[in-house]
Design a protein around this motif. Structure first.
Motif: not given
Lengths: 355, 104
Positions: B5-8, A343-344, A59-62
């Motif tokens: 954004h902080i987490m990513a 972001s990534k 669901r989310i990435v980094s």
């Protein structure tokens, strides 16, 4: 099992696309940016890396460990206590409480404060209140604590300000008068930016943010550059961040120049060079999100602009990633699946030094 | 959105070494890799360890750089920034003002 990949449109609407459709949108997005700015398209490998980020099943990435960057902000702590107009959640916190919450509970790299209107002009009459709050908060923060707002030259035109309204003069064919009005407004704006910067500098200002420069066009952008140059003469140790308002500087005047460079039409890889020459310490690239295109198209376009700017710049480049900017969907509550992919990608492919 | 954004992508602020690297970008115009290398060298750690809470927590506590959890009697705020300015060798304007008020 569906072969569709869940993603978003630029307005946040969820949709499922085929892998080929996403790859096609990436190709169209990077080509569009490259054509406009005269910069290279993303390579095949970069396009494939972007596809992989968009297609990640989570669901989310980094970003990968070790590839983290600095995340500066544009008054994010204000979102704790402000209302809908500021993207705020309306929690009953003071400015001090909000800043410390952002620093300590969220682990932000920098914090900031600004006037609720988030423009420099209305700060001027209440500068002592702002200086007092800034000073008190700066004594208890540990991370860099910035003061930010937008130049927002539009506030200097009638009926809100002293100058003739350029936007009303232009449709009447009064181009010379419209240009003169913008030059006059530019001078008022430059003086106000310098006034606020100098006054806050007296109370230990750790950094100043000129956010969304050029929102009223090239004369607005010029005022910010001139203010940076003037502030840096007196205060060389005052860090200044400058952010753009869009992928190119709007030519509302069309003829204004900075150090011999015409500002109208400058793209991010050119904007960073004039900002650097003025004395800016960190430059924020802004790219508008098109609501009628997919996140894949928008993000490929934004990454192309940001990568070119990062490669051209000698100063840190931060990609602006608020609502409707650099691929983040244009809506009040951007979905985190899209936000984290933006972001990534901007960090890993766009080579941004920060966000 | 900010938290996403902080987490990513974020270095982690005072949880790790994010604020220290940010100071280098702000005061010395360093790009991200140069800023990380500079801070890592000053701290005597690998660049990769700058975002490792397990390592940075102890370093910040030992050097008095401010920790994310509140330790009674430990430097925080302007006193932590004073130590950060000395460690990194950079001017932090709020610290300069504070020092001038103390006559230092």
């Amino acid at each position: 099992m569906s072969q569709k990949i869940l993603t978003r449109m630029g307005d946040g609407e969820r949709l499922a696309m085929d892998a080929q459709e996403i790859r096609d949108d990436i190709r169209r997005g990077t080509a569009e940016a490259a054509r406009r700015a005269g910069v290279p398209e993303l390579t095949e490998a970069e396009q494939e890396e972007l596809f992989a980020i968009l297609a990640e099943p989570g669901r989310i990435v980094s970003v990968e460990p070790g590839r983290e960057v600095i995340v500066t902000d544009d008054g994010c702590s204000m979102s704790f206590y402000s209302g809908q107009d500021g993207g705020g959640v309306g929690a009953p916190l003071s400015r001090l409480q909000a800043v410390l919450t952002y620093e300590r509970a969220c682990g932000a790299d920098t914090t900031s404060m600004g006037h609720s209107d988030y423009s420099y002009k209305p700060v001027k009459p209440i500068i002592n209140f702002e200086a007092n709050d800034y000073y008190n908060i700066s004594q208890v923060t540990t991370a860099p604590f910035l003061y930010g707002a937008q130049p927002n030259m539009g506030l200097y035109f009638q009926p809100d300000g002293p100058c003739a309204n350029a936007a009303e003069l232009m449709p009447l064919g009064k181009i010379d008068e419209a240009r003169a009005a913008q030059e006059e407004a530019c001078e008022h704006l430059r003086r106000d930016l310098v006034f606020v910067g100098r006054r806050l500098a007296e109370v230990g200002l750790e950094g100043l943010n000129f956010d969304t420069c050029g929102s009223a066009g090239d004369a607005d952008y010029l005022a910010a550059l001139q203010a940076v140059e003037e502030l840096k003469k007196d205060l060389p140790d005052l860090p200044i961040i400058m952010g753009g308002a869009g992928e190119f500087v709007l030519g509302m005047h069309g003829g204004v120049e900075y150090q011999g460079r015409r500002l109208a039409g400058l793209y991010p890889h050119e904007q960073v060079k004039v900002a650097e020459a003025a004395g800016v310490d960190i430059y924020g690239v802004a790219v508008s999100t098109a609501t009628t295109e997919s996140v894949a198209w928008n993000l490929a376009r934004a990454v192309t602009f940001v990568k070119a700017a990062s490669e051209a710049s000698s100063i840190p480049v931060h990609a602006n990633v608020g609502m409707g900017v650099c691929g983040v969907p244009m809506m009040e509550q951007p979905p985190i699946d899209a936000v984290t992919r933006v972001s990534k990608a901007l960090v890993q492919i766009g080579k941004a030094d920060g966000l | 959105m900010h938290t996403a954004h902080i987490m990513a992508s974020c270095m982690g602020g005072i949880r790790t070494a994010g604020d220290l690297v940010a100071w280098m970008q702000l005061t010395r115009r360093m790009k991200i890799h140069e800023a990380k290398r500079y801070v890592a060298e000053k701290l005597g750690v690998d660049v990769f360890e700058l975002t490792d809470e397990e390592i940075m927590r102890e370093i910040r506590k030992d050097l008095g750089l401010g920790t994310v959890t509140s330790i009674a009697g430990s430097p925080k705020g302007i006193r932590a920034k004073w130590r950060i300015a000395e460690l990194l060798g950079v001017p932090i304007r709020s610290v300069q003002l504070f020092r001038s008020q103390l006559g230092i």
